[in-house]
Design a protein around this motif. Structure first.
Motif: not given
Length: 1111
Positions: A260, A264, A267, A441, A445, A637-638
C-alpha cells in the motif's frame, strides 16, 4: 480560430513590401488570410449592431471588399514590419469613402505578411495575421504578437494536431526591429531536444489508432491477476496451518502495508506529470535520475522475464501432477509449449492480450467464489480429510501458531510475500494507458484493497473450517466411551486424528491445513474449478510478466542508457510493440524453463522486485526532501516519511526473505549504478537528485556565509582571466592542478560583444567544454569595454557567499612592447585593482607564451584541445567582421600541424606542459617577502597532486651574509611548524649586489622609448604628455626607484644561476606603489625579473595569513 498553416505563400501572393508605412484602412479587406509564413494567423470576426448573426470570417475564403472602400494614405514608416489593425464601426453604417486616420480606433499591432518567422525544423509557430483587415477582432490575444497561455507551448513532443507550438521568443518581442530579422534559424528558444525527447517525439509521430486501456482493463485487472497468484490456492492454507489465523492475518497485513505504501508512492510519482511507457523504470529514472533508473530498469526487466519462467513452471507442475509421470522432462515440455502460446498472444497485440487477461480473471474469480460457496456446504465424505464446515472450536484451535520443523514467522512471511509483488503490473504498461495519471493510482490501490480482503477472507475461512491434521481414513473415529477425554476440535465430530503424530514428534498424515496443499480443492464446491483457477493464476501472471519485461526494456533502450541495446528500442505496429523485446524475453524465459529448478533464482527475483519498490518509495521521499517547485503531484495522499518507512520496510523484507539474495541484489544494483554514473548518459530529466543537490548547495552556501573564515580552512579560490577556457590551456591546467578538489576556480572572460544571447550561449557551451575535459571550474563571461573593466566586474560580483574568489590569476603580457602602451596601462591597473579589492595576485609567464587562439583548430585538434567547433579567438572583436570571425567554426585548413612554424609548434608544446606528468625535478620557491604565506601554499598544494608529487620543493630566501646559517635554521623551523616538506633551503646573501653592467644597459635600452624625459621639454608640455600618456616613466621616479630596479635585474641573474633547470619557479611578486610607479616601469620590472627562465609564477598574497601552525 482557423487551423494554423505552415504552407508557403501561394504562387502570385506578394509579401508585404519591405518599406511600407502604417496605412490606415477605411474599407473592408479580404476576410481571411491565405497561408503564409507570418507569425500569427487568426479568424477575423465582423460584428454589426442589431444583427442576429455574427459572421466568422473563414481562413480559406476571401470576402469581396465593399464598394467605395479605399485605403487611407499616409502612416508612419515602420520598415514594413507592422500594420495597425482598425475596427469596423459597429453601427452598421457603410464606411465613408474617406475618413481621416485619427477617426479610427487603432488596435494592437500584428505581424504582417513576410514578417518575422523562423525555420523551426518541422516544429512551427502559430501565425496570427490580419492582412490589414479592419474587422473587429473579438478574442483577446488573437490580435497581438504576444501569445496567450496554451498547453501546446508546454509539450515536449508533437502536439495533437501534429506540430509542436512554440511561443514567440523574448528576442522576437523585445529586440530592435533590425535585429529581429536576423534571428537564427532553428528552434525558437535555441533549444535542442535530448535523445530521449527525440525518441518521444518520434513515438508521438507514429500512426495513430493505438489501443489504449482505461483504469479497469489496464491496471485493476492486471494487478489483481498478478497479486492473486498460485499462492492463493496452494500455499495460503498451509500458511494458516503453520502461523494460525492471527499471525496469518498479520502476515497478510504486513505485506499489504508494504504494497500500500508503495502504491501510494507510485501514485504520487505517476501524477507528477505526464507518464510515458516504461513502468517502474520510467517512474524511478525520471525521479531519481538515470543512474538509479538505469540500474533498476535492467534488473526489473530481467526479473519479469525470469518471472515468466517461474509462473510457467508452476503451471507445468500442476499440469504434470494431473496428467503425466516423468516430472522434470514433462515440466520442460509443457512449459515450452505454454510459453510459446503466451508469446503468440503477446505478439498478436495488446488487445488480444487484454482479452486473454479478462478471460483468465473470470476463471480466477469463479474459482474463488467456488471455494467460498463450497466452504458453506460441509459433506460427510470430506470430514475424514479435515473439512468439517465452519466451527468455533476449529477456529479457536487454529487461532494460534503451530510452526513445525524449521519454519518460523519470518520464514512463512518470506514464502507469502512474493504473492504481493504484482502491484506494478498495471504501471508497467503505462505507455498503453489512455490516462496513466488517473489509471495507475485508482487501479493499483483498489487492486491492493480487493486482493488484501480476499487473502484475509481465505485465511480466516480456511482456519475456521479445516483442521491442521487429518488422516483421510473414514475409520478413524472415536468410540463413545473415550469421547469425554477428547480435546481436539475434530473430536466433537467423532474423529480421532491423534495417529497423525508419531511418538518421535513427527507428523505423517496427508490431509489437513499442514499437509495438503490442495485442500482448497477439497473444500470447494467443484474441485476442477480450483485447478482451473490455479491455471488461470499462473498463466495470467506469466502473461503479465511477458508483456511487462519487453515494455520496460524498450523504454530503457530508447533512453540509450546502455550503449549497444538500441536495437531493442524499435517498436512495430500502431501500438509500437517491442517485438524484439518479446523475442529476448521468450529466450530468457525458455532458458530458465529448461532448467526446471527455480528454487535458487526465485528469491533473487523477489528481491529484484522489492528493490524496485524500495526505490519507488525512496523517490517520493527524495523528491519531497528536495522541495523542488516541480514536485507537485495531484495525488495528495502520500507522506514523505511514510514513503521513507516503506523503503526501509522493503529493504528489511529483502533480507527476511533471503539474506544472500538481498546482498546479491544490492551488489548488482550498485554495480549497474556505478557503471551508468561512469558512462554519464547525455540525459536531463529534472530528477530529484538534481533538485536536492541544488537545495543542499544553497543550504550549505548560506550556512557558510554565517560562519567567519578561519586560517586553517583557507584555500586559494582563483579568478583566472583565461578568456575562452581553451585559448590559454597552460594557465588553465596549472591553476586547475592546485585548485582541483581544494578550492574554487572561475574562468573569467571580458568580452566586448554586446550580444547578451551569444554571451549566454558561450557560457553554456564552454561550461560543458570544461566538464567534458574534466576541469572543475566555472566559466563566467561578462560584457565590458576592456579587460580591466571586465576584471573589475568579476572581482566584485563573481562567486556566491563564501564561494568567492580571493586570488586573481592572469597570464604575463609577453607582447607588451609591440602594441599600444595603453593596453599595458590597462594590464597593470588590473593588478592594482586586485590589490584594491584585497585579492591576492598571481602572474604566470612561459617564455613561449600562453595564448594559442590565433592558431587554427587543426593544430588544436592535433593536441586534443578543441571540443567544440567554435572560434578560439580571444581578441575582443571591435566590428562585425571580427565578430563573425570570432563566431565562425574553425574548419579552415590554413595551417596543419605539419605546416606550423617553429614558434607556433613550441607554443603548442608549451600549452600542454602542465597537463603532462612532471618528472623528478624541483619546484623552486623564492619566498623573498612575507605575503601571508600564499607564495608557499600554492607550491605545497601543487606538489601534493599526482602529476607533481615527484617534484621536491626548494626554498630560496634573502638574508645577511654573516647570518646565513641562522636564517636557514629559522626558515627550517618555520616550515616544519607549517608541516611543509622541503628538500633544501638556500639563503641568498648577495641579492643587493650590483647587477652586471650589460644587464643594466639592456634595461635602460628597453625603457628608453617609454621615458617622459621631462627635463628636455617645457613643464606644461611635459604635464600634458603625462596626462595623455600616463604610462610614461619620469626621470624622477626612475631615479627614486633605482635600487628597486637594480634588485629586479640582480634577481633575474640569481634565478638563472640557481633555478634554470626547475620545473616551476614560484616567486614573490614585486609591488609597485599605486600612483607613484608608472605602468611602463612596473611592466619593465616584471619583464626583467622573469625573462629567459623556466615557467615562472609571480605570487603576491593580500598579506592576510593563509598558513598557521596552531591546531
Amino acid at each position: 480560430m482557423s487551423a494554423p498553416s505552415s504552407l508557403p505563400p501561394a504562387q502570385g501572393e506578394n509579401p508585404a513590401p519591405e518599406n511600407e508605412g502604417l496605412a490606415v484602412d477605411t474599407g473592408l479587406k479580404p476576410a481571411g488570410p491565405t497561408p503564409s509564413s507570418s507569425r500569427f494567423q487568426v479568424d477575423l470576426v465582423a460584428e454589426a449592431a442589431g444583427a442576429a448573426d455574427k459572421t466568422l470570417a473563414s481562413g480559406d475564403k476571401d470576402a469581396p471588399a465593399p464598394e467605395g472602400s479605399e485605403p487611407a494614405a499616409g502612416g508612419e514608416e515602420a520598415k514594413g514590419r507592422f500594420r495597425v489593425v482598425n475596427f469596423v464601426d459597429p453601427s452598421g453604417a457603410s464606411p465613408p469613402e474617406a475618413v481621416p486616420a485619427e477617426g479610427f480606433q487603432n488596435g494592437d499591432t500584428v505581424m504582417s505578411e513576410g514578417s518575422l518567422h523562423s525555420s523551426t525544423g518541422g516544429q512551427h509557430h502559430y501565425h496570427y495575421d490580419t492582412h490589414t483587415n479592419t474587422y473587429y477582432l473579438r478574442t483577446f490575444g488573437h490580435n497581438t504578437i504576444d501569445a496567450v497561455p496554451n498547453i501546446d507551448f508546454y509539450r515536449q513532443t508533437a502536439a495533437p494536431l501534429g506540430d509542436k507550438l512554440i511561443r514567440p521568443t523574448l528576442s522576437e518581442l523585445h529586440d530592435e526591429l533590425d535585429k529581429v530579422s536576423k534571428l537564427m534559424d532553428g528552434f525558437a528558444n535555441g533549444d535542442e531536444l535530448t535523445p530521449a525527447e527525440e525518441a518521444a517525439a518520434k513515438e508521438a509521430s507514429e500512426p495513430k489508432g493505438a489501443v489504449k486501456f482505461g483504469w479497469i482493463k489496464g491496471v485493476l485487472v492486471r494487478c489483481m491477476l498478478n497479486i492473486w497468484g498460485v499462492m492463493l490456492f496452494i500455499r495460503m492454507s498451509w500458511i494458516v496451518g503453520q502461523a494460525g489465523i492471527v499471525l496469518s492475518c498479520v502476515i497478510v497485513l504486513m505485506a499489504t502495508v508494504v504494497t500500500t505504501i508503495t502504491g501510494l508512492s507510485t501514485s504520487a510519482i505517476a501524477t507528477n506529470g505526464f507518464v510515458r511507457g516504461g513502468g517502474a523504470y520510467y517512474l524511478i529514472s525520471r525521479s531519481l535520475g538515470p543512474e538509479f533508473g538505469g540500474s533498476i530498469g535492467l534488473i526489473f526487466a530481467f526479473a519479469n522475464a525470469v518471472a515468466v519462467a517461474m509462473y510457467v513452471v508452476g503451471f507445468a507442475e500442476t499440469s504434470v501432477d494431473c496428467i503425466m509421470t516423468d516430472e522434470i522432462n514433462d515440466i520442460r515440455i509443457v512449459g515450452t509449449i505454454t510459453v510459446i502460446l503466451l508469446l503468440g498472444i503477446s505478439v498478436a497485440g495488446m488487445e488480444w492480450e487484454a482479452k486473454a487477461q479478462i478471460f483468465l480473471l473470470v476463471v480466477l474469480i469463479t474459482a474463488i467464489f467456488n471455494y467460498f460457496i463450497g466452504s458453506f456446504i460441509p459433506l460427510q465424505s470430506k470430514e475424514s480429510q479435515g473439512f468439517f464446515g465452519y466451527d468455533s472450536g476449529i477456529m479457536m484451535e487454529n487461532m494460534g501458531p503451530d510452526f513445525r520443523g524449521t519454519e518460523s514467522f519470518f520464514s512463512v512471511f518470506a514464502i507469502f510475500f512474493p504473492a504481493a509483488t504484482g502491484i506494478l503490473a498495471g504501471a508497467n504498461i503505462s505507455g498503453d494507458l489512455s490516462d496513466p495519471q488517473l489509471a495507475i493510482p485508482r487501479g493499483t490501490l483498489l487492486a491492493i484493497l480487493i486482493t488484501g480482503i480476499v487473502y484475509l477472507g481465505v485465511a480466516i475461512s480456511t482456519g475456521s473450517c479445516i483442521v491442521r491434521d487429518a488422516t483421510g481414513n473414514d475409520n478413524d473415529t472415536r468410540s463413545a466411551q473415550i469421547m469425554a477425554n477428547c480435546t481436539d476440535a475434530a473430536c466433537k465430530f467423532g474423529y480421532d486424528f491423534s495417529s497423525c503424530k508419531s511418538d518421535d514428534g513427527l507428523y505423517n498424515c496427508r490431509y489437513g491445513l499442514q499437509n495438503d496443499f490442495q485442500v482448497m480443492s477439497i473444500v470447494s464446491g467443484f474441485g476442477p474449478i480450483i485447478t482451473a483457477g490455479i491455471f488461470s493464476a499462473t498463466l495470467s501472471s506469466a502473461l503479465a510478466s511477458l508483456v511487462s519485461a519487453p515494455k520496460v526494456f524498450q523504454a530503457l533502450c530508447k533512453d540509450n542508457i546502455y550503449p549497444g541495446l538500441e536495437m531493442f528500442a524499435k517498436g512495430y505496429g500502431k501500438n509500437n510493440e517491442p517485438l524484439r523485446g518479446y523475442i529476448l524475453t521468450f529466450c530468457i524465459a525458455l532458458a530458465f524453463i529448461l532448467i526446471a529448478q527455480l528454487n535458487i533464482i526465485a528469491p533473487i527475483i523477489s528481491n529484484f522486485f522489492l528493490a524496485s519498490y524500495a526505490l519507488i518509495n525512496f523517490s517520493v521521499f527524495h523528491a519531497s526532501l528536495a522541495n523542488s517547485p516541480g514536485w507537485r503531484p495531484s495525488f495528495k495522499y502520500y507522506n514523505m516519511w511514510v514513503s521513507l518507512a516503506g523503503a526501509v520496510l522493503c529493504c528489511v523484507v529483502m533480507f527476511v526473505i533471503n539474506w544472500w539474495a538481498a546482498l546479491m541484489t544490492n551488489v548488482i544494483v550498485m554495480g549497474l549504478y556505478i557503471y551508468v554514473s561512469y558512462k554519464k548518459p547525455d540525459v536531463n530529466w529534472g530528477s530529484s537528485t538534481q533538485a536536492l543537490t541544488y537545495h543542499q548547495a544553497l543550504t550549505h552556501s548560506l550556512h557558510l556565509s554565517s560562519v567567519e573564515d578561519h586560517i586553517k580552512n583557507f584555500r586559494p579560490q582563483c579568478l583566472v582571466m583565461t578568456g575562452y577556457p581553451n585559448s590559454r590551456p597552460a594557465l588553465l591546467h596549472l591553476v586547475h592542478a592546485f585548485t582541483k578538489n581544494v578550492g574554487l576556480m572561475i574562468c573569467g572572460h571580458g568580452s566586448r560583444r554586446p550580444n547578451f544571447k551569444e554571451l549566454s550561449n558561450d557560457q553554456t557551451r564552454y561550461q560543458r567544454w570544461l566538464m567534458k575535459n574534466e576541469t572543475k571550474a566555472f566559466y563566467t563571461p561578462v560584457f565590458a569595454e576592456d579587460i580591466r573593466e571586465g576584471t573589475q566586474y568579476l572581482l566584485q560580483a563573481a562567486g556566491l557567499g563564501r564561494l568567492r574568489p580571493n586570488t586573481l590569476v592572469i597570464g604575463f603580457k609577453n607582447d607588451w612592447k609591440d602594441g599600444d602602451m595603453m593596453n599595458v596601462e590597462t594590464y597593470i591597473q588590473m593588478i592594482h585593482d586586485a590589490f584594491d579589492y584585497q585579492y591576492g595576485a598571481v602572474v604566470l609567464r612561459l617564455k613561449e607564451g600562453l595564448d594559442v587562439s590565433h592558431i587554427s583548430e587543426q593544430g588544436l585538434m592535433f593536441l586534443s584541445l578543441s571540443f567544440f567547433s567554435c572560434s578560439l579567438s580571444l581578441h575582443d572583436p571591435g566590428d562585425d567582421d571580427e565578430r563573425k570571425a570570432a563566431r565562425k567554426p574553425l574548419l579552415r585548413k590554413e595551417k596543419s600541424p605539419q605546416t606550423l612554424n617553429v614558434a607556433e609548434q613550441r607554443l603548442l608544446d608549451a600549452s600542454q606542459l602542465f597537463k603532462r606528468k612532471q618528472g623528478k625535478g624541483t619546484v623552486d620557491v623564492w619566498w623573498l617577502f612575507d605575503d601571508g604565506g600564499l607564495t608557499l601554499l600554492i607550491p605545497y598544494l601543487l606538489t601534493n597532486k599526482k602529476k607533481w608529487n615527484d617534484c621536491k620543493i626548494r626554498v630560496f630566501i634573502g638574508g645577511k651574509i654573516n647570518r646565513i646559517d641562522h636564517d636557514r635554521r629559522a626558515m627550517a623551523t618555520l616550515l616544519s611548524k607549517f608541516r611543509i616538506d622541503f628538500s633544501d633551503i638556500n639563503v641568498l646573501g648577495d641579492i643587493n649586489t650590483k647587477p652586471k653592467k650589460e644587464n643594466v644597459t639592456a634595461f635602460e635600452e628597453m625603457i628608453e622609448p617609454y621615458r617622459l624625459k621631462e627635463d628636455d621639454m617645457e613643464q606644461d608640455t611635459a604635464e600634458a604628455l603625462k596626462a595623455s600618456e600616463p604610462w610614461r616613466i619620469t626621470d624622477n621616479e626612475l631615479e627614486l626607484y633605482r635600487a628597486k630596479t637594480n634588485r629586479q635585474i640582480r634577481l633575474n641573474e640569481l634565478l638563472k644561476e640557481h633555478s634554470s633547470t626547475a620545473n616551476l619557479i614560484v616567486m614573490s611578486m614585486p609591488l609597485a606603489r599605486k600612483g607613484a610607479v608608472s605602468s611602463a616601469l612596473y611592466m619593465s620590472w616584471l619583464e626583467t625579473l622573469s625573462k629567459d627562465l623556466p615557467p615562472l609564477l609571480l605570487v603576491r598574497g593580500n598579506h592576510q595569513s593563509v598558513l598557521t601552525f596552531y591546531s
